[in-house]
Design a protein around this motif. Structure first.
Motif, PDB file in Angstrom:
ATOM      1  N   ARG A 165       0.861  -1.184   0.000  1.00 11.23           N
ATOM      2  CA  ARG A 165       0.000   0.000   0.000  1.00 11.23           C
ATOM      3  C   ARG A 165       0.899   1.236   0.000  1.00 11.23           C
ATOM      4  NH1 ARG A 165      -2.722  -3.556  -0.992  1.00 11.23           N
ATOM      5  NH2 ARG A 165      -4.750  -4.221  -0.132  1.00 11.23           N
ATOM      6  N   ASN A 166       0.569   2.184  -0.876  1.00 13.95           N
ATOM      7  CA  ASN A 166       1.355   3.420  -0.974  1.00 13.95           C
ATOM      8  C   ASN A 166       2.840   3.146  -1.151  1.00 13.95           C
ATOM      9  OD1 ASN A 166      -0.989   5.058  -0.581  1.00 13.95           O
ATOM     10  ND2 ASN A 166      -0.829   4.654   1.635  1.00 13.95           N
ATOM     11  N   GLY A 167       3.124   2.086  -1.913  1.00 14.72           N
ATOM     12  CA  GLY A 167       4.502   1.800  -2.281  1.00 14.72           C
ATOM     13  C   GLY A 167       5.335   1.071  -1.262  1.00 14.72           C
ATOM     14  N   ARG A 168       4.741   0.593  -0.156  1.00 11.59           N
ATOM     15  CA  ARG A 168       5.529  -0.140   0.831  1.00 11.59           C
ATOM     16  C   ARG A 168       4.789  -1.381   1.330  1.00 11.59           C
ATOM     17  NH1 ARG A 168       8.032   1.505   5.273  1.00 11.59           N
ATOM     18  NH2 ARG A 168       7.782  -0.644   5.958  1.00 11.59           N
ATOM     19  N   ALA A 216       7.959 -10.996  -5.133  1.00 14.25           N
ATOM     20  CA  ALA A 216       8.670  -9.721  -5.188  1.00 14.25           C
ATOM     21  C   ALA A 216       8.324  -8.954  -6.456  1.00 14.25           C
ATOM     22  CB  ALA A 216      10.171  -9.962  -5.103  1.00 14.25           C
ATOM     23  N   LEU A 217       8.265  -9.652  -7.582  1.00 20.18           N
ATOM     24  CA  LEU A 217       7.936  -8.992  -8.852  1.00 20.18           C
ATOM     25  C   LEU A 217       6.537  -8.390  -8.810  1.00 20.18           C
ATOM     26  CD1 LEU A 217       9.491 -11.535 -11.366  1.00 20.18           C
ATOM     27  CD2 LEU A 217       9.975  -9.081 -11.340  1.00 20.18           C
ATOM     28  N   VAL A 218       5.571  -9.163  -8.346  1.00 22.73           N
ATOM     29  CA  VAL A 218       4.191  -8.671  -8.280  1.00 22.73           C
ATOM     30  C   VAL A 218       4.096  -7.478  -7.331  1.00 22.73           C
ATOM     31  CG1 VAL A 218       1.822  -9.269  -7.619  1.00 22.73           C
ATOM     32  CG2 VAL A 218       3.203 -10.900  -8.923  1.00 22.73           C
ATOM     33  N   ALA A 219       4.933  -7.462  -6.300  1.00 32.71           N
ATOM     34  CA  ALA A 219       4.929  -6.352  -5.341  1.00 32.71           C
ATOM     35  C   ALA A 219       5.624  -5.109  -5.884  1.00 32.71           C
ATOM     36  CB  ALA A 219       5.602  -6.789  -4.045  1.00 32.71           C
ATOM     37  N   ARG A 349      18.342  -4.858   1.356  1.00 29.11           N
ATOM     38  CA  ARG A 349      17.116  -4.112   1.070  1.00 29.11           C
ATOM     39  C   ARG A 349      16.762  -4.194  -0.408  1.00 29.11           C
ATOM     40  NH1 ARG A 349      17.804   1.722   4.172  1.00 29.11           N
ATOM     41  NH2 ARG A 349      18.250   0.924   6.263  1.00 29.11           N
ATOM     42  N   SER A 350      15.504  -4.482  -0.708  1.00 31.31           N
ATOM     43  CA  SER A 350      15.017  -4.454  -2.080  1.00 31.31           C
ATOM     44  C   SER A 350      14.629  -3.028  -2.444  1.00 31.31           C
ATOM     45  CB  SER A 350      13.806  -5.377  -2.226  1.00 31.31           C
ATOM     46  OG  SER A 350      12.639  -4.761  -1.681  1.00 31.31           O
ATOM     47  N   THR A 351      14.063  -2.858  -3.641  1.00 29.23           N
ATOM     48  CA  THR A 351      13.622  -1.530  -4.060  1.00 29.23           C
ATOM     49  C   THR A 351      12.245  -1.170  -3.513  1.00 29.23           C
ATOM     50  OG1 THR A 351      12.732  -2.473  -6.111  1.00 29.23           O
ATOM     51  CG2 THR A 351      14.993  -1.617  -6.183  1.00 29.23           C
ATOM     52  N   VAL A 352      11.605  -2.084  -2.788  1.00 28.65           N
ATOM     53  CA  VAL A 352      10.315  -1.810  -2.154  1.00 28.65           C
ATOM     54  C   VAL A 352      10.540  -1.618  -0.660  1.00 28.65           C
ATOM     55  CG1 VAL A 352       8.008  -2.706  -1.636  1.00 28.65           C
ATOM     56  CG2 VAL A 352       9.027  -3.131  -3.882  1.00 28.65           C
ATOM     57  N   PRO A 353      10.203  -0.463  -0.098  1.00 28.09           N
ATOM     58  CA  PRO A 353      10.392  -0.248   1.342  1.00 28.09           C
ATOM     59  C   PRO A 353       9.670  -1.305   2.169  1.00 28.09           C
ATOM     60  CG  PRO A 353       9.907   1.825   0.243  1.00 28.09           C
ATOM     61  CD  PRO A 353       9.701   0.749  -0.783  1.00 28.09           C
TER      62      PRO A 353
END
Length: 513
Positions: A165-168, A216-219, A349-353
């Motif tokens: 949600r909201n990028g995280r 991870a890809l879907v996220a 850390r991935s690119t998704v917070p």
């Protein structure tokens, strides 16, 4: 699914191989939910690792030598700085394992008993019971986790989606036989292993098709260098599934590769049987493709000692009617380890917070285009500790998300095996990659049992299509030479789908590639 009461807001670790177990232990006393599809340490490639763990701790060795070997094997695509950092933590990693009870093989004098594997310039491989390293480390860490009061283990829970949600990250969609539920958390560590289970012949548990990569890809997370699959050159060539691995350490003890006529076909290759794995795998593949058979011959260097030096492998051979003391062992290349994965930084850390990735599902930059043997267990320990320390600095929270998710079909890659194995195997070409993308892309859109595995395989095909050269574990017969200026590639799901759809819309481009 009714087992989540009191667990919301805790750190969620998905996967119970060495990386996940280490992260859980390192986070103590912070509460952790360890999620695993089967039992702790089961369905984990970690437990099947025979070769050992690389550790430049000998008197004639150091981190600089280990780094040089790692960069050479990585074929121009390692992140030199990250690799140096990970390898520099070897001593602390081994000490941590010993603190938890891991007992490595030692010489009569009490020193570490180092072995040697391909592309290592020194004897620096630590083992447990000869060829039981992965199982030994995993079982020891499982006991430590079971005795750790801060860890709650959710066994039999299948993680299927990361809620964003909201990028995280705000939660994990879990399923079991009773239904589905959302574990609400803003801190998730993926430790889900690799994707060699996409292939019909693999040394990994069959369920290791890249579930974490699909999540991870879907996220929205970026993935890196997905084309680089390592094919181990010496799996036991029988009808067993998954195929049993004949450890590289057997070649390290002097075993040679011969064809059906007894010809030593690696003799003129630099490094011979201890050349990098991609080189050896292609040589074995060529023998078999030409209608021959390949064998690993340990009769002269090991003979009767094989049984005591490699007891697990000896038992596997015996179960198929092979006595390595007197019989050459039939072998074939097999999908073994994925160098690509979720793009992460030095802390995991991935690119998704809110999302970290460790172990084989992550691409740290250590392995580059071709993993140096036995670096993977070391990376799992080091990055498990690093990610845990980073997560420990984050404030947890319990986000509000929907609590009545749909039950998704259980993922199953079996229908995809023939095409993936044919077109994404040891050797590839533009036409085959085009066929793979055309065939896989519709599966991604269906949402059925093959959708998640197809998404991971499509990612491999797209990255392989874009890399029009041969390097490391990626070999294209239509582009057999390395490009002069190699670089890693990073893409998101949107970019992957766009390339696949564009290639499918213009098939003439595939013929010209």
């Amino acid at each position: 699914m009714t087992r989540l009461d009191g667990l919301h807001g805790q750190v969620a670790i998905i996967g119970s191989g060495i990386a996940g177990l280490m992260a859980a232990l390192e986070l103590a006393p912070r509460p952790v939910v360890l999620i695993t599809r089967s039992g702790l340490g089961q369905e984990s490639s970690s437990a099947w690792a025979q070769g050992g763990i690389a550790a430049a701790l000998g008197a004639d060795d150091d981190v600089a030598l280990h780094l040089a070997d790692t960069l050479a094997a990585g074929d121009g695509l390692c992140d030199d700085a990250i690799a140096a950092e990970i390898l520099s933590e070897t001593s602390e990693a081994i000490a941590t394992l010993e603190h938890h009870g891991v007992a490595f093989d030692r010489t009569p004098s009490g020193a570490f008993d180092f072995g040697r594997e391909a592309a290592h310039s020194r004897r620096r491989i630590l083992h447990i019971d000869g060829d039981g390293t992965g199982a030994g480390i995993t079982s020891t860490l499982v006991r430590a986790v079971q005795n750790c009061s801060s860890v709650t283990c959710l066994t039999g829970a299948d993680a299927r989606r990361l809620m964003v949600r909201n990028g995280r990250i705000v939660g994990v969609h879990l399923q079991d036989d009773d239904g589905a539920a959302i574990l609400r958390t803003g801190l998730v560590i993926l430790a889900t292993g690799g994707c060699a289970g996409l292939f019909d012949a693999s040394t990994n548990p069959s369920g290791n098709f890249g579930a974490g990569l699909a999540m991870a890809l879907v996220a929205g997370a970026a993935v890196r260098d997905m084309e680089f699959m390592q094919f181990h050159p010496t799996a036991l060539a029988t009808t067993r599934a998954p195929l049993a691995l004949i450890s590289e350490a057997v070649r390290g003890e002097g075993a040679i590769l011969i064809d059906q006529s007894g010809r030593r076909f690696m003799l003129q290759t630099p490094g011979a049987e201890l050349a990098p794995r991609d080189v050896v795998a292609r040589a074995v593949h060529e023998v078999i493709t030409d209608g021959g058979r390949a064998y690993l011959d340990a009769r002269k260097p090991l003979g009767a000692r094989f049984k005591t030096r490699f007891p697990g492998i000896h038992a596997l051979c015996q179960s198929d009617g092979i006595d390595p003391a007197v019989d050459p062992i039939p072998v074939r290349p097999v999908a073994h380890y994925h160098m690509g994965g979720v793009a992460v930084d030095r802390q995991g850390r991935s690119t998704v917070p809110g999302l970290w990735a460790i172990g084989e599902c992550a691409a740290t930059g250590l392995h580059g285009g071709n993993r140096l043997a036995s670096n993977s267990l070391l990376e799992a320990v080091v990055m498990g500790r690093r990610a845990a320390r980073d997560v420990a600095r984050q404030e947890g929270f319990t986000p509000l998300v929907e609590t009545d998710p749909p039950v998704l079909q259980k993922a199953n890659p079996s229908t995809l095996h023939p095409v993936i194995s044919q077109e994404l195997g040891v050797t590839r070409d533009g036409a085959g990659l085009g066929r793979a993308m055309s065939w896989l892309e519709p599966y991604v859109q269906t949402g059925d049992a093959a959708a998640d595995p197809a998404l991971v395989a499509l990612s491999v095909a797209v990255f392989a299509d874009l890399r029009r050269e041969s390097r490391g574990g990626h070999y294209r017969s239509d582009h057999p030479d390395p490009a002069p200026n190699p670089r890693s590639n990073t893409m998101t799901l949107t970019e992957i789908l766009a390339h696949a759809q564009s290639a499918n819309a213009h098939p003439q481009l595939k013929r010209q590639a």
